[in-house]
Motif scaffolding. Sequence first.
Motif, PDB file in Angstrom:
ATOM      1  N   GLU A  61       0.828  -1.224   0.000  1.00  0.00           N
ATOM      2  CA  GLU A  61       0.000   0.000   0.000  1.00  0.00           C
ATOM      3  C   GLU A  61       0.856   1.265   0.000  1.00  0.00           C
ATOM      4  O   GLU A  61       0.423   2.314  -0.445  1.00  0.00           O
ATOM      5  CB  GLU A  61      -0.943   0.005   1.203  1.00  0.00           C
ATOM      6  N   ARG A  62       2.083   1.131   0.497  1.00  0.00           N
ATOM      7  CA  ARG A  62       2.990   2.294   0.459  1.00  0.00           C
ATOM      8  C   ARG A  62       3.736   2.380  -0.873  1.00  0.00           C
ATOM      9  O   ARG A  62       4.485   3.328  -1.094  1.00  0.00           O
ATOM     10  CB  ARG A  62       4.005   2.202   1.614  1.00  0.00           C
ATOM     11  N   GLY A  63       3.588   1.384  -1.701  1.00  0.00           N
ATOM     12  CA  GLY A  63       4.277   1.377  -2.998  1.00  0.00           C
ATOM     13  C   GLY A  63       5.753   1.054  -2.860  1.00  0.00           C
ATOM     14  O   GLY A  63       6.566   1.416  -3.712  1.00  0.00           O
ATOM     15  N   GLU A  64       6.098   0.358  -1.769  1.00  0.00           N
ATOM     16  CA  GLU A  64       7.505   0.024  -1.535  1.00  0.00           C
ATOM     17  C   GLU A  64       7.788  -1.425  -1.931  1.00  0.00           C
ATOM     18  O   GLU A  64       6.869  -2.164  -2.280  1.00  0.00           O
ATOM     19  CB  GLU A  64       7.838   0.236  -0.044  1.00  0.00           C
ATOM     20  N   LEU A  65       9.050  -1.807  -1.825  1.00  0.00           N
ATOM     21  CA  LEU A  65       9.432  -3.165  -2.197  1.00  0.00           C
ATOM     22  C   LEU A  65       9.403  -4.092  -0.986  1.00  0.00           C
ATOM     23  O   LEU A  65       9.754  -3.694   0.133  1.00  0.00           O
ATOM     24  CB  LEU A  65      10.837  -3.172  -2.817  1.00  0.00           C
ATOM     25  N   VAL A  66       9.018  -5.314  -1.244  1.00  0.00           N
ATOM     26  CA  VAL A  66       8.975  -6.351  -0.214  1.00  0.00           C
ATOM     27  C   VAL A  66      10.384  -6.926  -0.078  1.00  0.00           C
ATOM     28  O   VAL A  66      11.113  -7.007  -1.075  1.00  0.00           O
ATOM     29  CB  VAL A  66       7.940  -7.421  -0.680  1.00  0.00           C
ATOM     30  N   PRO A  67      10.797  -7.331   1.145  1.00  0.00           N
ATOM     31  CA  PRO A  67      12.157  -7.871   1.284  1.00  0.00           C
ATOM     32  C   PRO A  67      12.408  -9.075   0.368  1.00  0.00           C
ATOM     33  O   PRO A  67      11.517  -9.895   0.150  1.00  0.00           O
ATOM     34  CB  PRO A  67      12.221  -8.301   2.757  1.00  0.00           C
ATOM     35  N   LEU A  68      13.629  -9.144  -0.115  1.00  0.00           N
ATOM     36  CA  LEU A  68      14.000 -10.181  -1.097  1.00  0.00           C
ATOM     37  C   LEU A  68      13.716 -11.594  -0.592  1.00  0.00           C
ATOM     38  O   LEU A  68      13.228 -12.434  -1.346  1.00  0.00           O
ATOM     39  CB  LEU A  68      15.499 -10.052  -1.440  1.00  0.00           C
ATOM     40  N   GLU A  69      14.029 -11.879   0.691  1.00  0.00           N
ATOM     41  CA  GLU A  69      13.869 -13.251   1.198  1.00  0.00           C
ATOM     42  C   GLU A  69      12.423 -13.716   1.043  1.00  0.00           C
ATOM     43  O   GLU A  69      12.162 -14.865   0.688  1.00  0.00           O
ATOM     44  CB  GLU A  69      14.246 -13.367   2.692  1.00  0.00           C
ATOM     45  N   THR A  70      11.479 -12.807   1.314  1.00  0.00           N
ATOM     46  CA  THR A  70      10.060 -13.169   1.203  1.00  0.00           C
ATOM     47  C   THR A  70       9.716 -13.500  -0.241  1.00  0.00           C
ATOM     48  O   THR A  70       9.060 -14.500  -0.533  1.00  0.00           O
ATOM     49  CB  THR A  70       9.181 -11.968   1.666  1.00  0.00           C
ATOM     50  N   VAL A  71      10.189 -12.637  -1.142  1.00  0.00           N
ATOM     51  CA  VAL A  71       9.887 -12.838  -2.566  1.00  0.00           C
ATOM     52  C   VAL A  71      10.506 -14.157  -3.044  1.00  0.00           C
ATOM     53  O   VAL A  71       9.856 -14.964  -3.709  1.00  0.00           O
ATOM     54  CB  VAL A  71      10.434 -11.655  -3.403  1.00  0.00           C
ATOM     55  N   LEU A  72      11.763 -14.381  -2.672  1.00  0.00           N
ATOM     56  CA  LEU A  72      12.450 -15.594  -3.143  1.00  0.00           C
ATOM     57  C   LEU A  72      11.822 -16.860  -2.595  1.00  0.00           C
ATOM     58  O   LEU A  72      11.695 -17.861  -3.300  1.00  0.00           O
ATOM     59  CB  LEU A  72      13.929 -15.543  -2.743  1.00  0.00           C
ATOM     60  N   ASP A  73      11.395 -16.811  -1.330  1.00  0.00           N
ATOM     61  CA  ASP A  73      10.702 -17.957  -0.719  1.00  0.00           C
ATOM     62  C   ASP A  73       9.524 -18.389  -1.581  1.00  0.00           C
ATOM     63  O   ASP A  73       9.370 -19.556  -1.920  1.00  0.00           O
ATOM     64  CB  ASP A  73      10.089 -17.523   0.629  1.00  0.00           C
ATOM     65  N   MET A  74       8.709 -17.393  -1.915  1.00  0.00           N
ATOM     66  CA  MET A  74       7.487 -17.694  -2.670  1.00  0.00           C
ATOM     67  C   MET A  74       7.796 -18.108  -4.106  1.00  0.00           C
ATOM     68  O   MET A  74       7.187 -19.023  -4.635  1.00  0.00           O
ATOM     69  CB  MET A  74       6.582 -16.457  -2.701  1.00  0.00           C
TER      70      MET A  74
END
Length: 210
Positions: A61-74
Amino acid sequence: NKPIRLCNYFFVTGGPGSGKGTQCEKIVAKYGYTHLSTGDLLRAEVTAGSERGKKLTAIMERGELVPLETVLDMLKDAMIAQSDKAKGFLIDGYPREVQYCNKSSCGPQIGPPTLLLYIDAAAETMVKRLLKRGQTSGRADDNEETIRNRLSTYYSATEPVIGFYEKRGIVRKVMGFAKGVSIYQEKKAQSPHTFHLSGDSPTRAESSSD
Ligand SMILES: Nc1ncnc2c1ncn2[C@H]1C[C@H](O)[C@@H](COP(=O)(O)OP(=O)(O)OP(=O)(O)O)O1
Ligand SMILES: Nc1ncnc2c1ncn2[C@H]1C[C@H](O)[C@@H](COP(=O)(O)O)O1
Ligand SMILES: [Mg+2]
């Protein structure tokens, strides 16, 4: 830990609303690759209502990036789940920061891409599209304030990714306003089909498709 079978990876980048998802659908229909959008994976986690999902909503909602570890996990889970039948992966919306472009920081299971597809569209076009999409999408980030922040995040954090892969000769630019998929390699720094994002008005082709 099932490894991901070796196959083609195509990273797909471009600004918010440039048409990454739209072009990926066309590529899937034509070439049968498997489309994985990191944004879609994150939104699925939000919909699932997990604790992690609540934190993700606030970031998106803030238009920011999600931490890499979370993205890579998924991403790794989704790739592993589909790796037996995938001819190749279209990974839409990844990587978002240049520091994650080298192989070691992507982790051992996500190797260097075969190509980076860059969907190019002017900022004003992207804003117009996202506001229109927001009328029906239900996406928490399809609103004026978040769109502004997403654009700023894109230009400061994600756009340098294109330069990184350009140096390696694997960028293919897709004009985000073209009908169908039109992929060509940008031969000159500034081709007649390319226009700058600030202050430019859309080309005739772009105005007619929006
Ligand atoms: N070539 C086009 N001409 C007109 N409209 C388009 C075109 N490509 C996409 N759109 C529309 C479809 C959507 O409503 C909107 C955004 O497209 P979409 O494919 O969802 O972008 P995207 O995946 O890059 O956005 P996001 O980063 O927000 O996920 O624009
Ligand atoms: N690869 C990613 N890294 C960090 N954050 C990401 C990534 N993919 C998506 N996100 C977050 C940040 C975006 O604003 C939202 C929506 O993504 P989108 O690709 O526009 O659907 O999710
Ligand atoms: Mg998308």
